[in-house]
Scaffold this active site. Structure first.
Site, PDB file in Angstrom:
ATOM      1  N   LYS A  13       0.831  -1.218   0.000  1.00 43.49           N
ATOM      2  CA  LYS A  13       0.000   0.000   0.000  1.00 43.49           C
ATOM      3  C   LYS A  13       0.862   1.263   0.000  1.00 43.49           C
ATOM      4  CE  LYS A  13      -2.221  -0.956   3.882  1.00 43.49           C
ATOM      5  NZ  LYS A  13      -1.734  -2.283   4.291  1.00 43.49           N
ATOM      6  N   ARG A  88      -9.682   1.342   8.480  1.00 44.37           N
ATOM      7  CA  ARG A  88      -9.353  -0.065   8.693  1.00 44.37           C
ATOM      8  C   ARG A  88     -10.501  -0.804   9.366  1.00 44.37           C
ATOM      9  NH1 ARG A  88      -3.313   0.315   8.747  1.00 44.37           N
ATOM     10  NH2 ARG A  88      -2.540  -1.795   8.646  1.00 44.37           N
ATOM     11  N   ARG A 127      11.446  -6.871   5.055  1.00 43.75           N
ATOM     12  CA  ARG A 127      11.304  -5.414   4.905  1.00 43.75           C
ATOM     13  C   ARG A 127      12.234  -4.656   5.843  1.00 43.75           C
ATOM     14  NH1 ARG A 127       5.343  -2.998   4.869  1.00 43.75           N
ATOM     15  NH2 ARG A 127       5.166  -3.729   7.011  1.00 43.75           N
ATOM     16  N   ARG A 162      11.061  -2.736  11.356  1.00 47.00           N
ATOM     17  CA  ARG A 162       9.955  -2.314  12.225  1.00 47.00           C
ATOM     18  C   ARG A 162       9.735  -3.363  13.310  1.00 47.00           C
ATOM     19  NH1 ARG A 162       4.963  -0.780   8.410  1.00 47.00           N
ATOM     20  NH2 ARG A 162       3.860  -1.801  10.089  1.00 47.00           N
ATOM     21  N   ARG A 173      -1.480  -9.482  12.709  1.00 48.37           N
ATOM     22  CA  ARG A 173      -1.947  -8.366  11.871  1.00 48.37           C
ATOM     23  C   ARG A 173      -2.805  -8.876  10.721  1.00 48.37           C
ATOM     24  NH1 ARG A 173       3.723  -6.025  10.768  1.00 48.37           N
ATOM     25  NH2 ARG A 173       2.747  -4.720   9.200  1.00 48.37           N
TER      26      ARG A 173
HETATM   27  P1  ADP Z   1       0.726  -2.397   7.676  1.00 48.80           P
HETATM   28  O1  ADP Z   1      -0.320  -2.034   6.683  1.00 48.80           O
HETATM   29  O2  ADP Z   1       1.957  -2.970   7.054  1.00 48.80           O
HETATM   30  O3  ADP Z   1       0.206  -3.208   8.805  1.00 48.80           O
HETATM   31  P2  ADP Z   1       0.776   0.335   8.813  1.00 48.80           P
HETATM   32  O4  ADP Z   1       2.003   1.155   8.851  1.00 48.80           O
HETATM   33  O5  ADP Z   1      -0.327   0.774   7.911  1.00 48.80           O
HETATM   34  O6  ADP Z   1       1.291  -1.126   8.412  1.00 48.80           O
HETATM   35  O7  ADP Z   1       0.179   0.173  10.280  1.00 48.80           O
HETATM   36  C1  ADP Z   1       0.952  -0.257  11.360  1.00 48.80           C
HETATM   37  C2  ADP Z   1       0.094  -0.432  12.588  1.00 48.80           C
HETATM   38  O8  ADP Z   1      -0.492   0.819  12.960  1.00 48.80           O
HETATM   39  C3  ADP Z   1      -1.108  -1.364  12.411  1.00 48.80           C
HETATM   40  O9  ADP Z   1      -0.765  -2.722  12.599  1.00 48.80           O
HETATM   41  C4  ADP Z   1      -2.059  -0.852  13.487  1.00 48.80           C
HETATM   42  O10 ADP Z   1      -1.671  -1.328  14.756  1.00 48.80           O
HETATM   43  C5  ADP Z   1      -1.808   0.639  13.471  1.00 48.80           C
HETATM   44  N1  ADP Z   1      -2.770   1.327  12.571  1.00 48.80           N
HETATM   45  C6  ADP Z   1      -2.479   1.946  11.397  1.00 48.80           C
HETATM   46  N2  ADP Z   1      -3.592   2.463  10.832  1.00 48.80           N
HETATM   47  C7  ADP Z   1      -4.620   2.158  11.670  1.00 48.80           C
HETATM   48  C8  ADP Z   1      -6.026   2.391  11.648  1.00 48.80           C
HETATM   49  N3  ADP Z   1      -6.631   3.029  10.626  1.00 48.80           N
HETATM   50  N4  ADP Z   1      -6.766   1.927  12.700  1.00 48.80           N
HETATM   51  C9  ADP Z   1      -6.195   1.273  13.723  1.00 48.80           C
HETATM   52  N5  ADP Z   1      -4.886   1.015  13.799  1.00 48.80           N
HETATM   53  C10 ADP Z   1      -4.092   1.440  12.795  1.00 48.80           C
END
Ligand code: ADP
Ligand code: ZN
Length: 222
Positions: A13, A88, A127, A162, A173
């Site tokens: 993404k 999400r 990654r 990370r 996740r």
């Molecule tokens: P990825 O898509 O690889 O999991 P992100 O950087 O988008 O990584 O998100 C990392 C973490 O941040 C998620 O696993 C979650 O814990 C939190 N997070 C990100 N966006 C949201 C959201 N819209 N609602 C709730 N938690 C979020």
């Protein structure tokens, strides 16, 4: 124009959003990046978010919705945004629709990225990300390694893994994605806004390829 990036962790993404930002001139907003920046700076938001993120869980809706609401008030997104990692949950999607409606806007396009599960896990474990918060470049030790081991090509900062990019946390996740986020596919399908795209090395189609095609389609339609 408001574009949403939907897809499990590790589908690319962020990569697609970055390329689209460059091609379309609209800002890439990542809730994950906002949380990570706050965690690093030890803000109140960071302290709350950290406990959820480190376990592979979602940050609570009310906290996340406030973060995006505030971000969408800033002048650099007056013409649009590419939302990566938000919404999400269905609750977040409904809140976003309401927020945009109040500004006379709407979600224009939802790009759903799909990648086989085993490939996702492999990709996340490989990654590495730039530790410089202003750069945030993303590398893959196999597909897209840095020129010098452990160092960012773009800014020379150290590359880090990370904390939530371990196999155990990735599985958590993914579970959360399928339970809480994938219902959004139907939510946006009903509105006729989804563009489904497969990202997979096995068919030689990476995030950059998807971004190029999507950007061309958008430009040809406008
Ligand atoms: P990825 O898509 O690889 O999991 P992100 O950087 O988008 O990584 O998100 C990392 C973490 O941040 C998620 O696993 C979650 O814990 C939190 N997070 C990100 N966006 C949201 C959201 N819209 N609602 C709730 N938690 C979020
Ligand atoms: Zn960098």
């Amino acid at each position: 124009m408001i574009i949403i990036m939907l897809g499990a962790p590790g589908t690319g993404k962020g990569t697609v959003a970055d390329v689209l930002e460059g091609k379309l001139g609209i800002k890439h907003i990542s809730t994950g990046d906002i949380f990570r920046k706050n965690i690093k700076e030890k803000t109140k938001l960071g302290i709350i978010a950290q406990q959820y993120i480190n376990e592979g869980n979602l940050v609570p809706d009310d906290v996340t919705i406030d973060v995006i609401k505030e971000r969408l008030e800033e002048p650099d997104v007056a013409d649009g945004a590419i939302l990566d990692g938000f919404p999400r949950t269905v609750k977040q999607a409904e809140a976003l629709d309401k927020m945009l409606q109040e500004k006379g806007k709407q979600v224009d396009l939802v790009i759903e990225l799909m990648t086989p599960d085993d490939e996702i896990i492999e990709r996340i474990v490989q990654r590495r990300v730039c530790s410089n918060q202003d750069c945030k470049a993303v590398y893959n030790l196999v597909l897209h390694p840095p020129k010098v081991e452990g160092i960012c090509d773009k800014c020379g900062s150290k590359l880090i893994k990370r904390k939530d990019d371990t196999e155990e946390i990735v599985k958590e996740r993914l579970k959360n994605y399928f339970e809480l986020t994938s219902p959004l596919i139907e939510y946006y399908e009903k509105q006729g806004k989804i563009d489904k795209e497969t990202v997979s090395v096995r068919i030689n189609r990476l995030g950059e390829d998807v971004a190029k095609d999507v950007a061309n389609r958008i430009k040809n339609n406008s």
